[in-house]
Write an enzyme that holds these catalytic residues in place. Sequence first.
Site, mmCIF file in Angstrom:
data_model
loop_
_atom_site.group_PDB
_atom_site.id
_atom_site.type_symbol
_atom_site.label_atom_id
_atom_site.label_comp_id
_atom_site.label_asym_id
_atom_site.label_seq_id
_atom_site.Cartn_x
_atom_site.Cartn_y
_atom_site.Cartn_z
ATOM 1 C CE1 TYR A 105 24.195 -70.367 59.874
ATOM 2 C CE2 TYR A 105 24.291 -69.359 57.718
ATOM 3 C CZ TYR A 105 24.903 -70.033 58.750
ATOM 4 O OH TYR A 105 26.224 -70.374 58.651
ATOM 5 C CG HIS A 142 26.097 -75.992 58.153
ATOM 6 N ND1 HIS A 142 24.937 -75.254 58.276
ATOM 7 C CD2 HIS A 142 27.008 -75.326 58.893
ATOM 8 C CE1 HIS A 142 25.135 -74.206 59.029
ATOM 9 N NE2 HIS A 142 26.391 -74.237 59.441
#
Length: 344
Positions: free
Chosen positions: A76, A145
Amino acid sequence: MAGLPPTFVKGFHDEEVVRKMNYTQLGKTDLFVSRLSIGGGTLAPYYGNDSEEEAIRAFHYALKSGVNYIDTAPYYGQGRSEKIIGKALKGIPREAYYIATKVARYNMGDTVDAQFDFSAKKTKESIDQSLSYLGLDSVDIIQIHDVEFADNLDIVVNETLPAVEEARKQGKTRYIGYSGYPLQPLKELILKAPGRFDTVLCYSRYTLLDDSLLEYVPFFLEQGLGLICAASVAMGLLTNDGPRPWHVAPDEIKKQARLCSDYCISQGVELGKLAMSYAAELKGPATFLVGMATIDIVDINLDSFWNGLTPKEKEVLDYCLKNFCVKKGQWEGLELAKLRAARK
């Protein structure tokens, strides 16, 4: 769970407000998480939230209001989310929140190779970097992830997972999870590594446009996994502002979402609140993760969880469901195919 959660800290929290939040045990962990939780993805620059100061104020406001679970990742904003959250957590009692970060997905890029690294070496380096950015000695959960982007799931089982398990032995995390968009790989991975994961995070798979998560909820719960349901607004697709230009959904899905948002705007209703309230009715997930980078968005989501929808909002939701929301709002495989084609 009624009453005050284990994360309640007298003098920090607003007790009256905290008592309005519901808390649920996250699988077999000892974490009792708020039904509404904070997603750090919207702190990345590609969401357009540029004010670090406003994001920090929003985090403090959400935490004081009883939201106690935070999710972030190196991907992010290439660490921007973790850095901002690290600043926001300074001075916050560590016992007042649970926090999770991730490994394996890192950079924006044109190919799979540019974005992902499931190697043990990179995983170990990433964990230490995340802890440094967050200003913490340990986190509560480390998640692998978007496992569907690995060349195969054996790499995840044989490389990434052992590295995270080693970090747990070193006290850097308490629990281990994994995430992804396609649901079938999430099922396959737990079958390949039974008993080695504590949580699973899926995103945009129970929304106004897609109810495919329903088929998998019983399986995840039977495996004893804490189920985290993220992105009920489908990464901005189901909001009045609409999706960002990079959103990978095909045009026909964006069109359906635009019909919903246009109607909501005409009725003076926020589509994001309807989408969040609709998703939160689902039984099974312990928490619903949503980006809350401004105080206004925190308020919208708190109102949804505390008070539900007004009669007018219920009417608008019913109209959208009947007229615009075809349950085929998936973009499974599109991003993966694009990145692998670029590699070739």
